[in-house]
Design a protein around this motif. Structure first.
Motif, mmCIF file in Angstrom:
data_model
loop_
_atom_site.group_PDB
_atom_site.id
_atom_site.type_symbol
_atom_site.label_atom_id
_atom_site.label_comp_id
_atom_site.label_asym_id
_atom_site.label_seq_id
_atom_site.Cartn_x
_atom_site.Cartn_y
_atom_site.Cartn_z
ATOM 1 N N ILE A 124 44.950 41.718 -2.023
ATOM 2 C CA ILE A 124 45.258 42.293 -0.719
ATOM 3 C C ILE A 124 44.284 43.455 -0.507
ATOM 4 N N LEU A 125 43.886 43.681 0.734
ATOM 5 C CA LEU A 125 43.078 44.862 1.037
ATOM 6 C C LEU A 125 43.938 45.872 1.791
ATOM 7 N N MET A 126 43.889 47.117 1.354
ATOM 8 C CA MET A 126 44.724 48.169 1.947
ATOM 9 C C MET A 126 43.894 49.426 2.210
ATOM 10 N N PRO A 127 44.091 50.046 3.351
ATOM 11 C CA PRO A 127 43.425 51.332 3.594
ATOM 12 C C PRO A 127 43.909 52.384 2.595
ATOM 13 N N ILE A 128 43.054 53.334 2.302
ATOM 14 C CA ILE A 128 43.455 54.406 1.390
ATOM 15 C C ILE A 128 42.677 55.665 1.734
ATOM 16 N N THR A 129 43.330 56.786 1.550
ATOM 17 C CA THR A 129 42.673 58.060 1.795
ATOM 18 C C THR A 129 43.116 59.053 0.741
#
Lengths: 184, 512
Positions: free
Chosen positions: B319-324
């Motif tokens: 899965i691809l997930m945004p991250i900060t």
């Protein structure tokens, strides 16, 4: 008075060998690679200092190079609470993680002699020479040297970038809630 | 009643129908439902009881408060950082609120390959519904997508990648963005403000700073929990003893097997501590033209599922997930030092992160370490998993560029790689993902006390009860028979709800 001029043990070959041997224990520093996730907590605050005067000066000069931005507007590391934050962090961590840090700092101090055959200590080098010495640690083929480098780099990042003065430099607006800071 | 034992001082001697160990997504739910169902409950949490007033939004203060080993938990080789909660509410206090039910294809694997015929979507639906109601799970609105998630969605849509805006457990979120450091506004519907108070209101006695160190059985039945009152650094300050007819162990997929191994319980199969899955993740950084302040707003809401098709292959995908992140953690994840490091840090306000989270088949292990605070965690990706994660780097970079990034950084520790638009991205897959070469992390350790019908190959049955020790239940991610392949919060809570219902239904048997 320059503490380095007075507090350091006399330089002898045996002393260097002892320091070098101690580096074999630096494996414990591997866990410090993740240190930025482990910082200070007002709870459990302990008194006293983790690093002595000499170690503090070495740490300061290493950290100055680690977070050097080359920006005129950048706050000087010495003018912030960065080193105090690192010291407080080390006081609050499991001693098994931190007990070798003073030895590591002295290895960095004598690194130019031990690894580069330069007859000067780290704190006596120019900025460019310090960067070259640190690069030697970062790119060393010996894992323990690299681990020690990352430990001190991450401590430096923790100390500097947790200071509010550093935030404008990178465009970080900071927390939305205000809270009293632990005493340093 | 929620009591901070560190402030009270002294030892703890208690007795109850049920002793629950751990207050995260599993333990808090079990404790609440058992207390509401009329059982006397003692809930032990080794971490501290922090509330919104303590959540200062500062990394240097919050990470040590909310994370196991102050955020330094790692695999034995230092290659994977493992983030787990250590506070009342567990990891739900720092998680980013994705709320997914267990995927049906995974449940099918659990039924067909692990003999858990009871675990159908229909059978689990009442538990999921209860949990979703109590956690106020709802769809994230279009207006709630922050700049980071909009950029990632734009990139995915331009590439034709499948993705969607997920459901979260939030109520009245103002989009401050500090979710990972604890919610200062009580908008995140973590266990801390939902099930823990529910348990307390129903009469459960909840103790913070209470570390379980041994579970004892007598005559084949679980009888009591022994441990210590501990300070914030884990140093013992007193002893504890809780007599109970039933013990629900929900300390997470690292501490739960560690406690069973130390207690020499429930391991006739030899499976306690085995089969560790991590959902390992790797991240690339994109640099936008203009400041986006990706740390503001809800951090993760868009979810790219283009590379996982569990119907087609339930054993692989990512899965691809945004991250900060905030300055310290961001700085720690960037390569180099001095001016080379600052060259990246200077672009902090323009950074966007995207990570790949792998539905892994690789199996690691948890063993008891030299100290109670430091279990030994071993994990190494098998080649199939490594190949997928290496491939994911190319897709991450594509999404970032398609979203408008002017350059993308692969933060290899020794020789970072920064690519511009139009450059050949296959170099990313060629460099790939090697332990020790690039930062790897896990927020979902699981499967170390897996469920199964076969007592020779699993630790607990379909209800979470030990095959060997009646009255000993597990209710955390350690019971997943395989990698879940999705964020695990809801599934953990729903299985714990189901376990609690089962204990209540069979109570006369345990009381005898």
């Amino acid at each position: 008075m320059d503490p380095l001029a007075t507090d350091f043990p006399r330089t002898t070959r045996r002393g260097f060998l002892r320091l070098a041997a101690a580096s074999a224990s630096l494996g414990a520093l591997a866990e410090l690679r993740a240190l930025p996730a482990a910082a200070t907590s007002a709870v459990g605050e302990t008194s006293g200092r983790f690093f002595d005067t000499t170690e503090t000066e070495i740490l300061t000069q290493i950290a100055e190079r680690m977070v050097d931005s080359g920006q005129a507007a950048a706050p000087r590391l010495r003018a912030t609470g960065a080193i105090a934050t690192i010291d407080r962090t080390c006081r609050q961590l499991d001693p098994a993680l931190t007990s070798l840090l003073p030895t590591a700092l002295r290895l960095f101090e004598y690194g130019p002699f031990l690894f580069d055959w330069t007859f000067r200590r780290f704190t006596q080098l120019s900025d460019a020479e310090k960067d070259a010495s640190l690069t030697g640690w970062m790119t060393s083929r010996f894992e323990l040297r690299r681990l020690a480098f990352w430990a001190l780099r991450n401590l430096s990042i923790l100390g500097y970038y947790s200071q509010e003065e550093s935030w404008p430099l990178i465009g970080y607006a900071g927390p939305l809630v205000r809270s009293p800071r632990p005493a340093t | 009643m929620i009591e901070k034992l560190l402030e009270r001082g002294g030892d703890l001697v208690e007795s109850a129908d049920v002793c629950v160990i751990g207050s995260g997504a599993g333990g808090a739910v079990a404790a609440a439902e058992l207390a509401v169902g009329g059982r006397s409950v003692v809930l032990l949490e080794q971490g501290h009881y922090w509330t919104r007033a303590d959540f200062t939004q500062r990394e240097d203060e919050m990470l040590p408060r909310l994370f196991e080993e102050a955020g330094m938990r790692q695999t034995a080789d230092g290659a994977y950082t493992i983030l787990q909660g250590r506070n009342v509410g567990g990891s739900t206090v720092h998680n980013l609120c994705y709320a997914f039910r267990a995927p049906e294809p995974i449940l099918r694997i659990w039924r067909e390959e692990h003999g858990l015929s009871e675990l159908t979507a229909e059978a689990l639906a009442p538990s999921f519904q209860r949990v979703e109601k109590n956690l106020r799970v709802k769809q994230i609105l279009e207006s709630e997508l922050n700049a980071l998630n909009r950029i990632i969605r734009t990139g995915a849509q331009r590439l034709g990648y499948s993705g969607f805006v997920a459901r979260h457990n939030r109520e009245g979120c103002i989009g401050a963005g500090y979710c990972i450091l604890g919610c200062s506004y009580d908008a995140k519907q973590s266990m801390l403000i939902t099930y823990v108070p529910r348990a307390s209101a129903a009469g459960a006695r909840i103790y913070a700073n209470a570390r379980a160190e041994r579970i004892e059985a007598e005559g084949g039945r679980v009888r009591r929990v022994l441990g210590s009152v501990v300070d914030h650094d884990g140093r013992p300050r007193g002893s504890l003893e809780v007599k109970a007819k039933v013990v629900v162990l929900a300390a997470g997929a690292v501490a739960s097997p560690d406690l069973l191994l130390r207690s020499e319980l429930a391991n006739g199969s030899g499976q306690v501590g085995k089969n560790l899955h991590l959902h390992p993740s790797v991240m690339l950084v994109g640099f936008m033209e203009e400041p986006v302040h990706a740390y503001r707003g809800i951090p993760q809401s868009y979810y790219i599922d283009q590379f996982i098709d569990l119907e087609k292959d339930p054993h692989r995908g990512y899965i691809l997930m945004p991250i900060t992140g905030f300055p310290v953690l961001t700085g720690a994840n960037l390569p180099g030092f001095g001016r080379a490091h600052f060259a990246h840090m200077a672009k902090f306000s323009r950074m966007v992160g995207l990570l790949a989270l792998l539905h892994d088949r690789s199996a690691g292990s948890v063993e008891s370490g030299r100290s109670l605070a430091k279990p030994r965690i071993a994990y190494r990706m098998e080649e199939g998993d490594r190949g997928q994660l290496s491939e994911s780097l190319v897709h991450i970079a594509k999404v970032l560029f398609a979203g408008g990034a002017k350059s993308v950084l692969a933060p290899y520790w020794r020789d970072p790689l920064e690519l511009g638009p139009g450059e050949d991205l296959s170099v990313l897959e060629q460099r790939g993902v090697q332990e020790g070469e690039i930062g790897l992390a896990s927020t979902h350790p699981q499967s170390t006390c897996r469920m199964g019908a076969d007592s020779r190959a699993s630790v607990v049955n379909a209800w979470g009860e030990s095959h060997e020790v009646p009255g000993l239940f597990l209710a955390d991610m350690s019971v997943f028979p395989t990698s879940l392949g999705a964020p695990p919060q809801l599934t953990t809570a729903a299985l714990a709800d189901r376990t609690a219902s089962h204990i209540l239904a069979r109570w006369p048997e345990f009381a005898a």
